[in-house]
Structure formats: C-alpha cells, structure tokens
Design a protein around this motif. Sequence first.
Motif, PDB file in Angstrom:
ATOM      1  N   CYS A  29       0.792  -1.081  -0.019  1.00  0.00           N
ATOM      2  CA  CYS A  29       0.136   0.006   0.059  1.00  0.00           C
ATOM      3  C   CYS A  29       0.904   1.242  -0.051  1.00  0.00           C
ATOM      4  N   PRO A  30       0.797   2.144  -1.004  1.00  0.00           N
ATOM      5  CA  PRO A  30       1.658   3.274  -1.077  1.00  0.00           C
ATOM      6  C   PRO A  30       1.243   4.397  -0.253  1.00  0.00           C
ATOM      7  N   ALA A  31       0.231   4.241   0.671  1.00  0.00           N
ATOM      8  CA  ALA A  31      -0.176   5.188   1.537  1.00  0.00           C
ATOM      9  C   ALA A  31      -0.222   4.551   3.048  1.00  0.00           C
ATOM     10  N   LYS A  32       0.398   3.396   3.185  1.00  0.00           N
ATOM     11  CA  LYS A  32       0.511   2.725   4.537  1.00  0.00           C
ATOM     12  C   LYS A  32      -0.822   2.742   5.473  1.00  0.00           C
TER      13      LYS A  32
ATOM     14  N   ILE B  52      -5.368   6.818  -0.661  1.00  0.00           N
ATOM     15  CA  ILE B  52      -5.340   8.015  -1.853  1.00  0.00           C
ATOM     16  C   ILE B  52      -5.931   7.366  -3.151  1.00  0.00           C
ATOM     17  N   GLU B  53      -6.932   6.365  -2.838  1.00  0.00           N
ATOM     18  CA  GLU B  53      -7.691   5.804  -3.916  1.00  0.00           C
ATOM     19  C   GLU B  53      -6.835   5.099  -5.045  1.00  0.00           C
ATOM     20  N   CYS B  54      -5.569   4.525  -4.793  1.00  0.00           N
ATOM     21  CA  CYS B  54      -4.780   3.916  -5.957  1.00  0.00           C
ATOM     22  C   CYS B  54      -5.368   2.671  -6.385  1.00  0.00           C
ATOM     23  N   GLY B  55      -6.218   1.884  -5.441  1.00  0.00           N
ATOM     24  CA  GLY B  55      -6.624   0.703  -5.696  1.00  0.00           C
ATOM     25  C   GLY B  55      -5.523  -0.496  -5.478  1.00  0.00           C
ATOM     26  N   THR B  56      -4.520  -0.410  -5.189  1.00  0.00           N
ATOM     27  CA  THR B  56      -3.628  -1.403  -4.879  1.00  0.00           C
ATOM     28  C   THR B  56      -3.840  -2.589  -4.140  1.00  0.00           C
TER      29      THR B  56
ATOM     30  N   ARG C   5     -14.196  10.206   2.301  1.00  0.00           N
ATOM     31  CA  ARG C   5     -12.713  10.647   2.257  1.00  0.00           C
ATOM     32  C   ARG C   5     -12.370  10.573   0.775  1.00  0.00           C
ATOM     33  N   GLY C   6     -11.022  10.544   0.608  1.00  0.00           N
ATOM     34  CA  GLY C   6     -10.627  10.240  -0.632  1.00  0.00           C
ATOM     35  C   GLY C   6      -9.640  11.529  -1.048  1.00  0.00           C
ATOM     36  N   VAL C   7      -9.334  11.686  -2.205  1.00  0.00           N
ATOM     37  CA  VAL C   7      -8.422  12.499  -2.597  1.00  0.00           C
ATOM     38  C   VAL C   7      -9.044  13.773  -3.691  1.00  0.00           C
ATOM     39  N   ASN C   8      -8.223  14.915  -3.651  1.00  0.00           N
ATOM     40  CA  ASN C   8      -8.489  15.859  -4.553  1.00  0.00           C
ATOM     41  C   ASN C   8      -7.053  16.250  -5.076  1.00  0.00           C
ATOM     42  N   TRP C   9      -6.669  15.420  -6.327  1.00  0.00           N
ATOM     43  CA  TRP C   9      -5.289  15.692  -6.853  1.00  0.00           C
ATOM     44  C   TRP C   9      -5.170  17.159  -7.124  1.00  0.00           C
TER      45      TRP C   9
END
Lengths: 100, 440
Positions: free
Chosen positions: A47-50, A68-72, A93-97
């Motif tokens: 997970c890239p966001a740990k 960060i909603e990457c899907g990994t 939650r989720g991101v707003n890039w």
Amino acid sequence: MKRLSISERLGLVSYRNQARTDAKAHIEVDTDICNSTCPHQCTTYVCPAKCYTLDEAGELHFQFEDCIECGTCMYACDQGAVKWSYPDPETGRGVNWNFG
Amino acid sequence: MEEKFDCIIVGGGIAGLSAAMILARADARFLLIERGEFCGAKNVSGGVLWGSDLNELVPDFGDSPEGFERFINHRRLTFMDDQSAFSLDFKSAHFEQTPYSGVTVLRSKFDAWLAGKVEAQIEQGTHSESSFLATDILVQEVIQESGRVVGIRAGGEDFFADCVILAEGVNNLLTRQIGIEPAYVPADHVAVGVKEVIEFDKSVLEDRFQLNGRSGLTNEFVGFCSDGVEGGGFLYTNEKSLSVGLVLGMKDLREKKKAPQDILNQFKEHPAVRDMLTGGKVVEYSAHVVSTGDIDAVPERLYDDGVLIAGEAAHLLLNAGKAIQGMDYAMRSGILAAEAVLAAREVSDFSGAQLSGYQKALENSYVLTDMHNFHDAVKLLHDPMMFGAVPNVLCDFGRQFFTIRSEPGQKSRHMMTAAVKRHSSYWDLIKLGAKAARAL
C-alpha cells in the motif's frame, strides 16, 4: 534532496472532507482473514499510503483516512479480505489531486 | 423521470471526455458523470500523452498551450545499476513541429482544460440546456433490464439512456458489476505507479534539462530503479516541475515484499537521478494502479447490449519498451466508442450486435493492432533479465569502456565478455536476443 517519510508525503495530499470526523469508509477489510489465514499480509508493504500497519503484537490494522484511492490493495490481496469501493463525494474521504 | 439521454458516459477522464467531445460535435444529448470535484481531480498518470489524437479533438492545441505542460523533442532511455547510468539519447528538431507527437500533462489541469473544451462544444449545439458534464457525483451501479444496460443509478436517482459508455478507469467496478470483467482481477494484470511532482524555479529546470520554450524531455529507466521488481522508472519535464516515479508489477512487488515508496526513495537517491533533482521541492506524492498493457488482461468483449467500455476500464494500454501509451489509447477508444454510439443512433439499434462495431474499429485502429503485434515485446519486458542482467551488463561494460587508466587498455569485446560473465552468460543473452528479434 531530503528523504521524505510517508507521513511527510501524505502531508502533501489534499484529502476531501478533511474536517469530517464521521467520514464513511470506502474500503472494508476483514482483518480476521489477515490475522489468521493470510500467508503474506502483503498490504502492509504494498500500500503506497501505508493504510495497513502491523502493531507490536503482529496484528494487522487498517485505516481508510489516508487512502489515496490508488486501488493497490484490491489487486494485491488475493485472500478476499479487501472490499473496495469509491468514496462517496459527500460523506467519504478520498483525494483531490492538485497535480495528478 | 426525465426524458432519456442518447448516451450516459461514466467518468470524466480522457476516454470519457473524448467520447463526450465527439457526441457534442454530433449534437447528441448526453450526460457525463464524474465523481471528482472537477474533471481531473481523481486522475493520476505518469504522464505523457503520446500520438496526435489530441489534435483531432482540439485542433491546434499546440498554439494555445494552456492544457499541456511541454511537448517532447528529447527522449532518453537509461539503463542503470547501483552507481551508473547508461543512456540511449535522442533529440530532434523533427519533433518540434505541430501537431506534437507527445506532450507531458498533469491530469488535474489537463482534464479540467479538456472538459472546458467539451463544454464550449456543447454550448454551440442545440442541447446546451440538456447535455451535461456533472461532477462530484458517484455512480453507484449500472441499471440492467432483461440483461441489457439501460442506465445508471447515482446519488439515489436513476438516469436512463440508449447507451452507456463506461470510462471509469482501471479500477473498473461497474465493468465488473455487469460481468464484462470478473469481480476479482488478479495482481498480475496490473502494476502500481508511484510518483512525485517536484517543483523548480523555471529557469533552473530549463537550464538543467536544456529546454527551449515549451520543449521537454522524457527519460525512462530500467534496472536498479525498480530494486529487482518488474517495472521501471520515469522522469518527465513539466512546465515548472518534474514528474518522477516508478511503475512496479503488482504480483512481483507482493512476492518480493517491497514497498513502492521505499523503492521510489532509493531511485531518487541514485547518483544520476539525485543530480537531476537537486534544489527541487516535492509538491505532491501520488499513486495509482495501472494496467500492464498485456492484451491477455483485456476482456474478450468490450461491449454488450446498451454498453461500451473505453480507456483503461478496458485495460487498453501499451508499454512495449518505447513509451507507456495509456492516455492516447484512452483518447482513441473514447472517440471510437462515441462513433459507435452515433452509428447505433442512425439505425436506432443499441444491441450488442450493433455495438460490436466498436470492437472492430478498435481492432482496425492502432489500439488493438499494436497490442496484438507487440504482445511479445510486452512479455519480453517482463523477463527478469530486462530489469536485472541487461542493465547490469551494460553499466559494467560502460564503466570499463569509459575508464581511462594510465596503463594499456583492453579491446571492447574483452570488456563485454567480462561484463557478461559477471552478470549473466552469453547463452542467456542469446536466448533473450532471439526472443527480442521475434518481438521487435
């Protein structure tokens, strides 16, 4: 360049509904599976966001707030423990890039 | 219940917006739904938009460059070991003519810009009050009636259309809901991309990378950068920043027990990369799953009764070693999906049989033609030698070749033999060469 920690990196992410304390989780993890039969607990490193961490006792925990909603995790988990969906724009939650 | 739309598009990324542009030009009545606060808010890419399809959607985009970052006239492919970087470098004035054949983009800006172009096109038609780009709305499910797709449910409301285009991106939950792709997609069908956007003083960036006006450099990396995991690295110049990141095979990452953000740190600290990043300031860290570009991951049928799948939701992407082509594939498939909807509207037939014309058009275009033709090259890139032995041999040879000692030197072929012996064997390289000869 200074090496960035994961919290410094996530500190650069604009999350939605940051003020909301009752945000609805968009990912459900059956940690009973992670902590009993899973042979790899791979989400704790892929997970890239740990969002998946192990405590001192070796138990896996999940929190969706940093996601960060990457899907990994949806693909990396082959044990059926991760139920993945998109965060609700209003209650989740989720991101707003800013750059993307 | 409102009157139904000609088409509903799910997703306001490049595939969805491209489809919308074609529909708006044909004065069709459509609804595009995007879950982000604006188009681009949820999108991440490396990212270079290759090819010239953008010119078809936004003619002369190169003359008013507010959407893209830089056009690419300088390409570099770097093989690296822990200390060295051996590059193939190509720069040409040939790439400076419009329409550009590659531009760097930051999706949060690019997609919002493209959405603005679509809205301007809608304004010119007769449906300026009844065709919409609706943002900040999550589509919960696809509505099916007797096996055919008739609309979507979003925010507790039902919306109906003759046809739905699913352009929801790689995490294609709706495509799975209607059974075009199985509910569980295995790890070997995807990779994960991690990236940082690193800001610089513009003149520093221009001097450091020899940029001239809006020209730009793309640099791809293989070897040490992925820490033994299948995949590679990239560094792209934006107007005032760099996009620096990695794409790592998901299954390999899991098996090798590596964390993508740690590998990214290590990549940034490689001597050759470190010196390109000096003085920069990280302004965003992002990550996203990306298709591997293996045609085996593409669902057998990208259509069904009343529905079409476009872009990465259909796993349309190619990385055959020369470029990661995802956004151009999204663009072209979005265009072709919209054209299929318009053809279906002509004959008032939105059945799967009619919409199968979309798949045929994809087969005839570069999208599926190249995915078929370069399938062996895609497989070759997944060979562990490509991110292990090959870069190590090249860097070892380079170090010997470029080392000038004040003593008698060796001939190059002896240096190559020594390098091959240290990292691989001629037999393995011959086998790889034979595979490469077939693939390329």
